[in-house]
Each structure stands twice: as structure tokens, then as C-alpha cells.
Design a protein around this motif. Structure first.
Motif, PDB file in Angstrom:
ATOM      1  N   ALA A   3      43.187  83.645  33.507  1.00 27.74           N
ATOM      2  CA  ALA A   3      44.080  84.414  32.633  1.00 27.74           C
ATOM      3  C   ALA A   3      45.346  83.637  32.301  1.00 27.74           C
ATOM      4  CB  ALA A   3      44.430  85.745  33.290  1.00 27.74           C
ATOM      5  N   GLU A   4      45.886  82.933  33.266  1.00 29.79           N
ATOM      6  CA  GLU A   4      47.167  82.251  33.092  1.00 29.79           C
ATOM      7  C   GLU A   4      47.018  80.802  32.629  1.00 29.79           C
ATOM      8  OE1 GLU A   4      50.111  83.815  33.491  1.00 29.79           O
ATOM      9  OE2 GLU A   4      49.064  85.659  33.996  1.00 29.79           O
ATOM     10  N   ASN A   5      45.809  80.226  32.779  1.00 36.07           N
ATOM     11  CA  ASN A   5      45.600  78.801  32.491  1.00 36.07           C
ATOM     12  C   ASN A   5      46.591  77.923  33.241  1.00 36.07           C
ATOM     13  OD1 ASN A   5      43.364  79.124  30.777  1.00 36.07           O
ATOM     14  ND2 ASN A   5      44.712  79.565  29.053  1.00 36.07           N
ATOM     15  N   GLU A   6      46.907  78.339  34.437  1.00 33.29           N
ATOM     16  CA  GLU A   6      47.814  77.599  35.312  1.00 33.29           C
ATOM     17  C   GLU A   6      47.239  77.618  36.723  1.00 33.29           C
ATOM     18  OE1 GLU A   6      51.748  79.144  35.221  1.00 33.29           O
ATOM     19  OE2 GLU A   6      52.056  78.633  33.126  1.00 33.29           O
ATOM     20  N   PRO A   7      47.621  76.638  37.530  1.00 34.98           N
ATOM     21  CA  PRO A   7      47.134  76.636  38.908  1.00 34.98           C
ATOM     22  C   PRO A   7      47.778  77.739  39.745  1.00 34.98           C
ATOM     23  CG  PRO A   7      48.621  74.785  38.528  1.00 34.98           C
ATOM     24  CD  PRO A   7      48.437  75.468  37.218  1.00 34.98           C
ATOM     25  N   VAL A   8      47.082  78.102  40.811  1.00 33.99           N
ATOM     26  CA  VAL A   8      47.603  79.035  41.802  1.00 33.99           C
ATOM     27  C   VAL A   8      47.853  78.215  43.072  1.00 33.99           C
ATOM     28  CG1 VAL A   8      47.118  81.065  43.202  1.00 33.99           C
ATOM     29  CG2 VAL A   8      46.346  80.979  40.818  1.00 33.99           C
ATOM     30  N   PHE A   9      49.053  78.286  43.591  1.00 35.34           N
ATOM     31  CA  PHE A   9      49.433  77.548  44.793  1.00 35.34           C
ATOM     32  C   PHE A   9      49.166  78.433  46.012  1.00 35.34           C
ATOM     33  CE2 PHE A   9      51.790  75.910  41.250  1.00 35.34           C
ATOM     34  CZ  PHE A   9      51.680  74.541  41.402  1.00 35.34           C
ATOM     35  N   ILE A  10      48.434  77.871  46.963  1.00 37.18           N
ATOM     36  CA  ILE A  10      48.049  78.603  48.168  1.00 37.18           C
ATOM     37  C   ILE A  10      48.884  78.074  49.334  1.00 37.18           C
ATOM     38  CG2 ILE A  10      46.146  79.192  49.713  1.00 37.18           C
ATOM     39  CD1 ILE A  10      45.786  80.276  46.854  1.00 37.18           C
ATOM     40  N   THR A  11      49.482  79.006  50.078  1.00 40.57           N
ATOM     41  CA  THR A  11      50.289  78.609  51.236  1.00 40.57           C
ATOM     42  C   THR A  11      49.556  78.932  52.527  1.00 40.57           C
ATOM     43  OG1 THR A  11      51.433  80.740  51.315  1.00 40.57           O
ATOM     44  CG2 THR A  11      52.456  78.993  50.003  1.00 40.57           C
ATOM     45  N   LYS A  12      49.875  78.161  53.550  1.00 36.51           N
ATOM     46  CA  LYS A  12      49.327  78.393  54.890  1.00 36.51           C
ATOM     47  C   LYS A  12      50.494  78.300  55.864  1.00 36.51           C
ATOM     48  CE  LYS A  12      45.823  76.550  58.011  1.00 36.51           C
ATOM     49  NZ  LYS A  12      44.823  75.466  58.150  1.00 36.51           N
ATOM     50  N   ASN A  13      50.730  79.362  56.595  1.00 39.95           N
ATOM     51  CA  ASN A  13      51.872  79.439  57.517  1.00 39.95           C
ATOM     52  C   ASN A  13      53.197  79.157  56.806  1.00 39.95           C
ATOM     53  OD1 ASN A  13      50.164  79.997  59.721  1.00 39.95           O
ATOM     54  ND2 ASN A  13      49.793  77.812  60.015  1.00 39.95           N
ATOM     55  N   GLY A  14      53.297  79.621  55.561  1.00 40.39           N
ATOM     56  CA  GLY A  14      54.545  79.496  54.809  1.00 40.39           C
ATOM     57  C   GLY A  14      54.756  78.165  54.113  1.00 40.39           C
ATOM     58  N   GLY A  61      53.070  74.937  51.550  1.00 34.52           N
ATOM     59  CA  GLY A  61      52.055  74.629  50.558  1.00 34.52           C
ATOM     60  C   GLY A  61      50.854  73.957  51.197  1.00 34.52           C
ATOM     61  N   ASP A  62      49.648  74.384  50.802  1.00 36.10           N
ATOM     62  CA  ASP A  62      48.435  73.842  51.406  1.00 36.10           C
ATOM     63  C   ASP A  62      47.401  73.443  50.363  1.00 36.10           C
ATOM     64  OD1 ASP A  62      46.818  73.218  53.730  1.00 36.10           O
ATOM     65  OD2 ASP A  62      45.629  74.984  53.231  1.00 36.10           O
ATOM     66  N   LEU A  63      47.162  74.294  49.359  1.00 35.88           N
ATOM     67  CA  LEU A  63      46.119  74.057  48.364  1.00 35.88           C
ATOM     68  C   LEU A  63      46.619  74.418  46.975  1.00 35.88           C
ATOM     69  CD1 LEU A  63      43.174  75.920  50.167  1.00 35.88           C
ATOM     70  CD2 LEU A  63      43.512  73.440  50.082  1.00 35.88           C
ATOM     71  N   VAL A  64      45.914  73.885  45.992  1.00 36.38           N
ATOM     72  CA  VAL A  64      46.128  74.287  44.604  1.00 36.38           C
ATOM     73  C   VAL A  64      44.763  74.624  44.032  1.00 36.38           C
ATOM     74  CG1 VAL A  64      46.930  73.590  42.319  1.00 36.38           C
ATOM     75  CG2 VAL A  64      48.126  72.780  44.370  1.00 36.38           C
ATOM     76  N   VAL A  65      44.641  75.796  43.415  1.00 33.42           N
ATOM     77  CA  VAL A  65      43.390  76.246  42.821  1.00 33.42           C
ATOM     78  C   VAL A  65      43.637  76.434  41.333  1.00 33.42           C
ATOM     79  CG1 VAL A  65      41.621  78.044  42.848  1.00 33.42           C
ATOM     80  CG2 VAL A  65      42.795  77.440  44.965  1.00 33.42           C
ATOM     81  N   MET A  66      42.696  75.909  40.513  1.00 29.12           N
ATOM     82  CA  MET A  66      42.839  76.071  39.063  1.00 29.12           C
ATOM     83  C   MET A  66      41.467  76.151  38.415  1.00 29.12           C
ATOM     84  SD  MET A  66      43.984  72.227  37.885  1.00 29.12           S
ATOM     85  CE  MET A  66      45.103  71.931  39.231  1.00 29.12           C
ATOM     86  N   SER A  67      41.441  76.641  37.187  1.00 24.23           N
ATOM     87  CA  SER A  67      40.183  76.717  36.448  1.00 24.23           C
ATOM     88  C   SER A  67      39.761  75.313  36.026  1.00 24.23           C
ATOM     89  CB  SER A  67      40.345  77.603  35.207  1.00 24.23           C
ATOM     90  OG  SER A  67      41.183  76.949  34.268  1.00 24.23           O
ATOM     91  N   ILE A  68      38.502  75.167  35.729  1.00 20.30           N
ATOM     92  CA  ILE A  68      37.990  73.875  35.264  1.00 20.30           C
ATOM     93  C   ILE A  68      38.665  73.490  33.951  1.00 20.30           C
ATOM     94  CG2 ILE A  68      35.941  72.763  34.301  1.00 20.30           C
ATOM     95  CD1 ILE A  68      34.332  74.082  36.508  1.00 20.30           C
TER      96      ILE A  68
END
Length: 87
Positions: free
Chosen positions: A22-33, A35-42
Motif C-alpha cells: 500500500a505504501e510502496n515503502e519499506p517497513v522497518f522491523i525492530t528487535k528489543n528496541g 533496528g533488525d530487519l527491513v521488509v519491502m515489496s518486490i
């Protein structure tokens, strides 16, 4: 505004996927507060790759200019290319 979500939200993959598309932007995933991962559409990933390729080509052209110091008039250069390739 960047989307930042905790790693526990990855349990709901459909929600994360919908957000990325929907946003055409990555989603930043945090672990224990942190930054850990970045998820985005192809599609977003491919657009990022194309942009990086263009940046590299521009940097290469700038480096070539700095090496030989030649600057060409755009109309003359295009005219020479047309004559060379189209007779």
C-alpha cells in the motif's frame, strides 16, 4: 513517515505485506528496541535497484569527465551519434 514495527508483528504476515504494498515503502522491523530487519515489496526493491544503477552510471560519467576533462555540447554530441548510427 517510516513504518516501524516490532518483530512480533511478523506473526501477521498479511498485515505487513499489505502495508508494504500500500505504501510502496519499506517497513522497518525492530528487535528489543533496535533496528533488525527491513521488509519491502518486490516492486519497491526493483525500483531501488534501478535507481542505484542510474546513480552508478551517473557517477561513472562524472568520473570519465574528470579523467579526460572533455565537455561536449549536447546538440553536437547527439548529432554525431545520429550521423554515426543512422547515416
Amino acid at each position: 513517515m517510516p513504518k516501524i514495527r516490532p518483530i512480533t508483528d511478523l506473526r501477521n504476515t498479511n498485515e505487513i505485506s499489505d502495508m508494504c504494498h500500500a505504501e510502496n515503502e519499506p517497513v522497518f522491523i525492530t528487535k528489543n528496541g533496535y533496528g533488525d530487519l527491513v521488509v519491502m515489496s518486490i516492486e519497491t526493491y526493483e525500483a531501488m535497484l534501478e535507481e542505484n544503477a542510474l546513480d552508478r552510471e551517473i557517477a561513472q560519467a562524472e568520473a570519465e569527465y574528470c579523467e579526460n576533462g572533455k565537455l561536449y555540447d549536447a546538440r553536437e554530441a547527439l548529432g554525431a551519434l545520429r550521423r554515426r548510427h543512422f547515416g
